[in-house]
Design a protein around this motif. Structure first.
Motif, PDB file in Angstrom:
ATOM      1  N   THR A   1       0.864  -1.182   0.000  1.00 52.11           N
ATOM      2  CA  THR A   1       0.000   0.000   0.000  1.00 52.11           C
ATOM      3  C   THR A   1       0.901   1.231   0.000  1.00 52.11           C
ATOM      4  O   THR A   1       1.626   1.474   0.968  1.00 52.11           O
ATOM      5  CB  THR A   1      -0.923  -0.006   1.226  1.00 52.11           C
ATOM      6  N   THR A   2       0.838   1.995  -1.070  1.00 49.88           N
ATOM      7  CA  THR A   2       1.797   3.075  -1.300  1.00 49.88           C
ATOM      8  C   THR A   2       1.137   4.444  -1.262  1.00 49.88           C
ATOM      9  O   THR A   2       0.122   4.674  -1.933  1.00 49.88           O
ATOM     10  CB  THR A   2       2.491   2.892  -2.668  1.00 49.88           C
ATOM     11  N   LEU A   3       1.721   5.331  -0.483  1.00 48.22           N
ATOM     12  CA  LEU A   3       1.306   6.734  -0.510  1.00 48.22           C
ATOM     13  C   LEU A   3       1.857   7.359  -1.793  1.00 48.22           C
ATOM     14  O   LEU A   3       3.060   7.349  -2.033  1.00 48.22           O
ATOM     15  CB  LEU A   3       1.842   7.478   0.702  1.00 48.22           C
ATOM     16  N   GLU A   4       0.953   7.929  -2.589  1.00 55.10           N
ATOM     17  CA  GLU A   4       1.377   8.526  -3.860  1.00 55.10           C
ATOM     18  C   GLU A   4       1.467  10.042  -3.774  1.00 55.10           C
ATOM     19  O   GLU A   4       2.448  10.640  -4.218  1.00 55.10           O
ATOM     20  CB  GLU A   4       0.412   8.093  -4.972  1.00 55.10           C
ATOM     21  N   THR A   5       0.464  10.675  -3.202  1.00 55.61           N
ATOM     22  CA  THR A   5       0.477  12.134  -3.046  1.00 55.61           C
ATOM     23  C   THR A   5      -0.230  12.529  -1.757  1.00 55.61           C
ATOM     24  O   THR A   5      -1.052  11.780  -1.222  1.00 55.61           O
ATOM     25  CB  THR A   5      -0.227  12.853  -4.225  1.00 55.61           C
ATOM     26  N   LEU A   6       0.092  13.730  -1.298  1.00 51.72           N
ATOM     27  CA  LEU A   6      -0.597  14.352  -0.175  1.00 51.72           C
ATOM     28  C   LEU A   6      -1.002  15.756  -0.572  1.00 51.72           C
ATOM     29  O   LEU A   6      -0.306  16.425  -1.341  1.00 51.72           O
ATOM     30  CB  LEU A   6       0.321  14.458   1.055  1.00 51.72           C
ATOM     31  N   SER A   7      -2.128  16.230  -0.028  1.00 52.73           N
ATOM     32  CA  SER A   7      -2.519  17.624  -0.215  1.00 52.73           C
ATOM     33  C   SER A   7      -3.399  18.031   0.951  1.00 52.73           C
ATOM     34  O   SER A   7      -4.137  17.223   1.511  1.00 52.73           O
ATOM     35  CB  SER A   7      -3.267  17.822  -1.541  1.00 52.73           C
ATOM     36  N   GLU A   8      -3.280  19.308   1.338  1.00 53.84           N
ATOM     37  CA  GLU A   8      -4.100  19.841   2.422  1.00 53.84           C
ATOM     38  C   GLU A   8      -5.131  20.803   1.853  1.00 53.84           C
ATOM     39  O   GLU A   8      -4.848  21.555   0.922  1.00 53.84           O
ATOM     40  CB  GLU A   8      -3.222  20.560   3.443  1.00 53.84           C
ATOM     41  N   HIS A   9      -6.333  20.784   2.429  1.00 53.21           N
ATOM     42  CA  HIS A   9      -7.433  21.591   1.923  1.00 53.21           C
ATOM     43  C   HIS A   9      -7.912  22.554   2.997  1.00 53.21           C
ATOM     44  O   HIS A   9      -8.556  22.147   3.972  1.00 53.21           O
ATOM     45  CB  HIS A   9      -8.579  20.684   1.464  1.00 53.21           C
ATOM     46  N   SER A  10      -7.553  23.826   2.828  1.00 53.67           N
ATOM     47  CA  SER A  10      -7.962  24.878   3.765  1.00 53.67           C
ATOM     48  C   SER A  10      -7.625  24.515   5.203  1.00 53.67           C
ATOM     49  O   SER A  10      -8.342  24.882   6.131  1.00 53.67           O
ATOM     50  CB  SER A  10      -9.478  25.143   3.631  1.00 53.67           C
ATOM     51  N   LYS A  11      -6.544  23.771   5.377  1.00 52.25           N
ATOM     52  CA  LYS A  11      -6.098  23.331   6.705  1.00 52.25           C
ATOM     53  C   LYS A  11      -7.156  22.505   7.425  1.00 52.25           C
ATOM     54  O   LYS A  11      -7.067  22.280   8.635  1.00 52.25           O
ATOM     55  CB  LYS A  11      -5.686  24.531   7.573  1.00 52.25           C
ATOM     56  N   ASP A  12      -8.158  22.047   6.688  1.00 49.74           N
ATOM     57  CA  ASP A  12      -9.262  21.313   7.295  1.00 49.74           C
ATOM     58  C   ASP A  12      -8.985  19.828   7.383  1.00 49.74           C
ATOM     59  O   ASP A  12      -9.385  19.169   8.333  1.00 49.74           O
ATOM     60  CB  ASP A  12     -10.544  21.572   6.490  1.00 49.74           C
ATOM     61  N   HIS A  13      -8.300  19.285   6.383  1.00 51.23           N
ATOM     62  CA  HIS A  13      -7.950  17.883   6.410  1.00 51.23           C
ATOM     63  C   HIS A  13      -6.814  17.634   5.412  1.00 51.23           C
ATOM     64  O   HIS A  13      -6.466  18.510   4.623  1.00 51.23           O
ATOM     65  CB  HIS A  13      -9.160  16.990   6.076  1.00 51.23           C
ATOM     66  N   VAL A  14      -6.267  16.452   5.487  1.00 51.10           N
ATOM     67  CA  VAL A  14      -5.213  16.032   4.560  1.00 51.10           C
ATOM     68  C   VAL A  14      -5.798  14.990   3.627  1.00 51.10           C
ATOM     69  O   VAL A  14      -6.395  14.001   4.077  1.00 51.10           O
ATOM     70  CB  VAL A  14      -4.012  15.437   5.314  1.00 51.10           C
ATOM     71  N   ALA A  15      -5.636  15.215   2.333  1.00 53.60           N
ATOM     72  CA  ALA A  15      -6.071  14.232   1.342  1.00 53.60           C
ATOM     73  C   ALA A  15      -4.860  13.415   0.910  1.00 53.60           C
ATOM     74  O   ALA A  15      -3.818  13.965   0.553  1.00 53.60           O
ATOM     75  CB  ALA A  15      -6.686  14.938   0.132  1.00 53.60           C
ATOM     76  N   ALA A  16      -5.003  12.105   0.961  1.00 56.67           N
ATOM     77  CA  ALA A  16      -3.915  11.205   0.598  1.00 56.67           C
ATOM     78  C   ALA A  16      -4.359  10.304  -0.548  1.00 56.67           C
ATOM     79  O   ALA A  16      -5.409   9.652  -0.461  1.00 56.67           O
ATOM     80  CB  ALA A  16      -3.517  10.361   1.805  1.00 56.67           C
TER      81      ALA A  16
END
Length: 370
Positions: free
Chosen positions: A134-149
């Motif tokens: 299970t591989t983490l490909e990307t991360l992004s944060e949205h308005s400091k509300d949560h982290v999308a992985a």
């Protein structure tokens, strides 16, 4: 400004931990035993078969005890009873390690894969299993509300992410951090062996060679040993003969003396080898990662991850990491000294003072508590 909390966001799983080595497993276990839902992923196809780190310090055992892993680790570990320092082919000093009246103040040795297996087993009892391949490909944060992985092509949301994914950390890359420092110019080497006739169990031998190189023979079982040398070819680097019954693993490697400037921010953090690497002399690497994980989990639970620039997780762990990097580097430099009058006098003093119990205890306290 208050640290974000787990309750701030509706997520697929509040905490994502990337990497299932001792650091990631410790963090997952510290949260799971407090009933915090956690997901732990690992890009490998299964548990590592490699012994890797072997030394477990008393201050790391304090953490493993609270997680419920301590008894099993002690039962499987090889305690180190004595350190022998050799000058070439002669014993220069003996330091007894089991001199503290507290039986928990001991150096234990256990192959890392066995430590990981114990941690994973206890974690499973809390309903959390490692998701391999299970591989983490990307991360992004949205308005400091949560982290999308993005994980294996699927997007998930998390309140917090901990990168325990090693020196090539994708989580650290997301943070824009690098490991700052340098690589040592020479190759080191390792060999994990069975040697049934080598010495009595529990003796750690340090061989100081005239040319400034050193070889370390670390007991990791009743008849199993880890040899580490400051030059290529660990077995050939031994200044005394050793009858090898079986070789589990051998190879050469480069040592990095490096540390990230920041261990994270907001909802994304790093720990363990993702944050620091250093010399194996002193056996602190895995222990420091376990301590990182424990403090990160504790601060997450108490809302103190971002408790100010000088008081938050990053500042606290960076300070501790720098302390260990400096300690291990001084230790490495201390043993890699070419033969000289000063070296001979130092070894003679160690041999004399090491035989005086109060001084022996002071030396051991420094070794085991740093």
């Amino acid at each position: 400004m208050a640290s974000p909390s787990i309750a701030d966001v509706s997520s697929d799983c509040p905490v994502l931990i990337v990497g299932a080595g001792p650091t990631g497993l410790t963090a997952a276990l510290e949260l799971a035993r407090r009933d915090v839902p956690v997901r732990i992923i690992e890009r490998r196809d299964g548990p590592s078969p490699l012994s890797r780190a072997v030394g477990i310090m008393p201050w790391a055992m304090d953490i493993l005890d609270q997680s419920g892993a301590g008894d099993q680790i002690r039962a499987k570990s090889q305690p180190v009873h004595r350190v022998e320092v050799w000058n070439g082919t002669k014993v220069a000093a003996n330091i007894k390690l089991d001199v503290d009246p507290d039986p928990n103040q001991r150096l234990l040795c256990l192959p890392q894969n066995e430590t990981e297996a114990i941690l994973a087993q206890i974690l499973a009892k809390h309903g959390v299993t490692v998701q391999y391949e299970t591989t983490l490909e990307t991360l992004s944060e949205h308005s400091k509300d949560h982290v999308a992985a993005m994980i294996n092509g699927t997007l998930s949301r998390h309140a917090f992410v901990l990168g325990a994914d090693g020196v090539r950390s994708r989580v650290r890359d997301y943070l824009g951090e690098t490991l700052e420092g340098y690589d040592l110019p020479t190759q080191w080497s390792i060999a994990d062996i069975d040697a049934h006739d080598w010495t009595e169990p529990g003796v750690f031998r340090v061989y100081l060679k005239d040319d400034g190189n050193a070889a370390f023979v670390i007991p990791i079982g009743p008849t199993r040993y880890r040899i580490v040398a400051s030059e290529p070819g660990a077995l050939a680097a031994m200044p005394v003969p050793i009858k090898v019954d079986h070789i589990h693993r051998e190879g050469d490697f480069t040592i990095g003396i490096k540390q990230a400037n920041s261990y994270g921010r907001g909802r994304v953090w790093i720990a363990g080898d993702a944050a620091h690497v250093h010399s194996p002399v002193g056996g602190r690497g895995m222990n420091l990662g376990v301590q990182d994980a424990d403090e990160w989990a504790e601060r997450l639970m108490t809302g103190r991850l971002d408790a100010g620039d000088d008081e938050g997780y990053s500042a606290a762990r960076h300070k501790r990491g720098r302390e260990i990097v400096e300690f291990t580097e001084k230790s490495r430099q201390g043993v890699m000294v070419e033969n000289s009058l000063a070296k001979r006098l130092s070894l003679r003093a160690l041999g004399v003072f090491g035989g005086i119990l109060p001084i022996n205890r002071m030396i051991v306290r420094r070794m085991l508590r740093t």
